[in-house]
Design an enzyme around this catalytic site. Structure first.
Site, PDB file in Angstrom:
ATOM      1  N   HIS A 219       8.267   9.895 -15.554  1.00  0.00           N
ATOM      2  CA  HIS A 219       7.146   9.501 -16.395  1.00  0.00           C
ATOM      3  C   HIS A 219       6.544   8.132 -16.065  1.00  0.00           C
ATOM      4  O   HIS A 219       5.521   7.760 -16.609  1.00  0.00           O
ATOM      5  CB  HIS A 219       7.554   9.502 -17.877  1.00  0.00           C
ATOM      6  CG  HIS A 219       8.345   8.295 -18.274  1.00  0.00           C
ATOM      7  ND1 HIS A 219       9.668   8.146 -17.977  1.00  0.00           N
ATOM      8  CD2 HIS A 219       7.974   7.162 -18.917  1.00  0.00           C
ATOM      9  CE1 HIS A 219      10.095   6.981 -18.434  1.00  0.00           C
ATOM     10  NE2 HIS A 219       9.088   6.348 -19.016  1.00  0.00           N
TER      11      HIS A 219
HETATM   12  C1  UD1 Z   1       6.513   4.032 -22.832  1.00  0.00           C
HETATM   13  C2  UD1 Z   1       7.017   2.677 -22.344  1.00  0.00           C
HETATM   14  C3  UD1 Z   1       8.089   2.898 -21.274  1.00  0.00           C
HETATM   15  C4  UD1 Z   1       9.194   3.802 -21.793  1.00  0.00           C
HETATM   16  C5  UD1 Z   1       8.592   5.088 -22.351  1.00  0.00           C
HETATM   17  C6  UD1 Z   1       9.695   5.929 -22.973  1.00  0.00           C
HETATM   18  C7  UD1 Z   1       5.302   0.903 -22.385  1.00  0.00           C
HETATM   19  C8  UD1 Z   1       4.457   0.004 -21.538  1.00  0.00           C
HETATM   20  N1  UD1 Z   1       5.965   1.879 -21.715  1.00  0.00           N
HETATM   21  O1  UD1 Z   1       5.921   4.689 -21.711  1.00  0.00           O
HETATM   22  O2  UD1 Z   1       8.645   1.653 -20.918  1.00  0.00           O
HETATM   23  O3  UD1 Z   1      10.077   4.106 -20.727  1.00  0.00           O
HETATM   24  O4  UD1 Z   1       7.604   4.779 -23.343  1.00  0.00           O
HETATM   25  O5  UD1 Z   1       9.361   7.243 -23.124  1.00  0.00           O
HETATM   26  O6  UD1 Z   1       5.364   0.709 -23.570  1.00  0.00           O
HETATM   27  N2  UD1 Z   1       1.503  10.486 -24.748  1.00  0.00           N
HETATM   28  C9  UD1 Z   1       1.350  11.617 -25.492  1.00  0.00           C
HETATM   29  N3  UD1 Z   1       2.081  11.746 -26.653  1.00  0.00           N
HETATM   30  C10 UD1 Z   1       2.933  10.790 -27.080  1.00  0.00           C
HETATM   31  C11 UD1 Z   1       3.076   9.627 -26.319  1.00  0.00           C
HETATM   32  C12 UD1 Z   1       2.369   9.490 -25.157  1.00  0.00           C
HETATM   33  O7  UD1 Z   1       0.593  12.513 -25.132  1.00  0.00           O
HETATM   34  O8  UD1 Z   1       3.581  10.980 -28.145  1.00  0.00           O
HETATM   35  C13 UD1 Z   1       0.770  10.356 -23.464  1.00  0.00           C
HETATM   36  C14 UD1 Z   1      -0.601   9.740 -23.634  1.00  0.00           C
HETATM   37  O9  UD1 Z   1      -1.452  10.295 -22.676  1.00  0.00           O
HETATM   38  C15 UD1 Z   1      -0.376   8.290 -23.307  1.00  0.00           C
HETATM   39  C16 UD1 Z   1       0.686   8.408 -22.204  1.00  0.00           C
HETATM   40  O10 UD1 Z   1       1.488   9.521 -22.589  1.00  0.00           O
HETATM   41  O11 UD1 Z   1      -1.534   7.629 -22.906  1.00  0.00           O
HETATM   42  C17 UD1 Z   1       1.532   7.186 -22.054  1.00  0.00           C
HETATM   43  O12 UD1 Z   1       2.157   6.839 -23.308  1.00  0.00           O
HETATM   44  P1  UD1 Z   1       2.584   5.322 -23.597  1.00  0.00           P
HETATM   45  O13 UD1 Z   1       3.249   5.241 -24.908  1.00  0.00           O
HETATM   46  O14 UD1 Z   1       1.443   4.399 -23.337  1.00  0.00           O
HETATM   47  O15 UD1 Z   1       3.639   5.005 -22.459  1.00  0.00           O
HETATM   48  P2  UD1 Z   1       4.866   5.856 -21.908  1.00  0.00           P
HETATM   49  O16 UD1 Z   1       4.504   6.331 -20.542  1.00  0.00           O
HETATM   50  O17 UD1 Z   1       5.355   6.869 -22.866  1.00  0.00           O
END
Ligand code: UD1
Length: 380
Positions: A219
């Site tokens: 991820h």
């Molecule tokens: C975040 C953390 C990362 C951690 C991970 C654990 C930061 C900078 N990164 O990364 O360090 O390892 O969480 O899982 O905070 N999305 C969904 N549904 C959700 C959540 C996310 O669809 O419930 C998708 C969205 O498109 C979003 C993307 O995933 O833009 C990234 O989500 P985000 O929370 O920004 O970062 P993670 O990659 O999950």
């Protein structure tokens, strides 16, 4: 009574907070008032609610429902809303976990209000400042009044950045307390996996292969947001199924799914009958997969450690890791995306001989609670 606000937002933070809340519930409920604030960074059922339920976290008092956005916007919105909550609750301490944008926002909001910060999972460094998490870790450590490091390497990193060890209280932002406490995620892995041994009937929402399988999670933006890396990962996973007898179980993060779909790579993986794509797994389902698999391929920090807890060799799809000890011990290996197949086959054929005790004894949460109580007079 000491009032703490635990800030959670991303999946692994829910897991970490569960261990602290359990320790408070079992032993410290007359001394510590536990309030949970969920930023809403993760919001999908499979990324958040299922973890809250499984891990018996008390229902959060606040859910800020911030959701996904660019880093700046997400961080800014959390910062603003957290300040409002802190103003209302006036906690004795704000507790932050790890290195996500939720961690950073809470640390910034708290320090500006002179609320002491306790950072759990302090001191970790990948030494790659292009990772958003690395910046989050450094800022957060330097805003904290008490720092709990899960590893000895974390303590050394803090010393190298000017932190003094064995400081005497009262702790403050100018005289922070630094402690090695072991890994709070290990508390949970031990607690829940021993529960499973007594009651092996964990219901998974998918069929766990009976034959040898490798667990895969990807991820990190460095892998998902580069089409070269993502294509190389897919090709290497397919090549692994061709060169060996293993099947792959791949619980897929929403970000990874979106991008794989966009580049028509998801259909390529799904067309391979030795690759099982499943929705993000719950914590219990991950434990089942981690305990039963042959090897783990991942770019997640948490999954690297869980592989180690369950004595499974791990192939880390990154150039560096903040969990250096598991690589130094030969229990995990770093890899470029195009070498995943080769490194996995090597790890399966010559598995690590021993898994040294790196992450403490599974009692980190109690240790942390005791320190919180002892140092109740900490000024910022
Ligand atoms: C975040 C953390 C990362 C951690 C991970 C654990 C930061 C900078 N990164 O990364 O360090 O390892 O969480 O899982 O905070 N999305 C969904 N549904 C959700 C959540 C996310 O669809 O419930 C998708 C969205 O498109 C979003 C993307 O995933 O833009 C990234 O989500 P985000 O929370 O920004 O970062 P993670 O990659 O999950």
């Amino acid at each position: 009574m000491i009032k703490i606000l635990q800030i959670i937002g991303a999946r692994p933070q829910i897991i970490k907070a569960a261990a602290l809340s359990r320790a408070i519930r079992n032993k410290f409920s007359d001394q510590i008032q536990d309030i949970i604030v969920h930023t809403g960074q993760h919001y999908d059922e499979n990324m958040s609610n299922v973890f809250m339920r499984e891990m018996q976290i008390p229902q959060e008092t606040y859910n800020l429902k911030i959701g996904s956005a660019s880093h700046g916007k997400q961080t800014a919105q959390m910062l603003q809303r957290l300040e409002e909550v802190f103003e209302l609750e006036k906690p004795d301490y704000v507790i932050v976990y790890g290195d996500t944008n939720s961690t950073l926002s809470a640390a910034l909001a708290a320090i500006k209000m002179f609320i002491p910060i306790i950072h759990i999972e302090a001191g970790l460094r990948s030494f790659n400042k292009t990772m958003p998490e690395e910046i989050n870790r450094i800022v957060c450590d330097h805003c904290s009044t008490i720092l709990f490091s899960p590893t000895e390497a974390g303590i050394k990193n803090l010393q190298n950045e000017g932190f003094q060890i064995n400081q005497t209280p009262p702790y403050s932002i100018h005289n922070p307390g630094v402690f090695y406490c072991g890994d709070i995620m290990y508390d949970n892995s031990l607690y829940f996996s021993s529960n499973f041994e007594q009651d092996s009937g964990i219901e998974c929402s998918f069929i766990v292969p009976q034959s040898d399988f490798v667990l895969v999670t990807i991820h990190r933006p460095s892998n998902t947001d580069s089409i070269e890396n993502l294509s190389a990962i897919c090709n290497s996973l397919i090549s692994l199924t061709e060169q060996s007898l293993v099947t792959l179980v791949f619980p897929i993060h929403p970000r990874t799914k979106k991008i794989l779909e966009q580049f028509h790579l998801l259909e390529l993986l799904k067309a391979n009958n030795k690759i099982m794509i499943i929705p993000p797994a719950s914590f219990f389902e991950m434990i089942v997969l981690e305990k039963k698999c042959k090897c783990v391929i991942t770019d997640s920090g948490g999954v690297q450690k869980e592989a180690f807890f369950f004595k499974k060799p791990c192939v880390i799809v990154r150039d560096e890791t903040e969990w250096v000890e598991i690589v130094d011990a030969g229990c995990a290996v770093l890899t470029k995306p195009y070498s995943i197949a080769e490194k996995t086959i090597q790890m399966i054929q010559s598995p690590p001989l021993r898994y040294p005790l790196i992450f403490g004894d599974g009692n980190s949460a109690e240790f942390i609670c005791e320190k919180i109580i002892q140092k109740a007079d900490i000024p910022i």
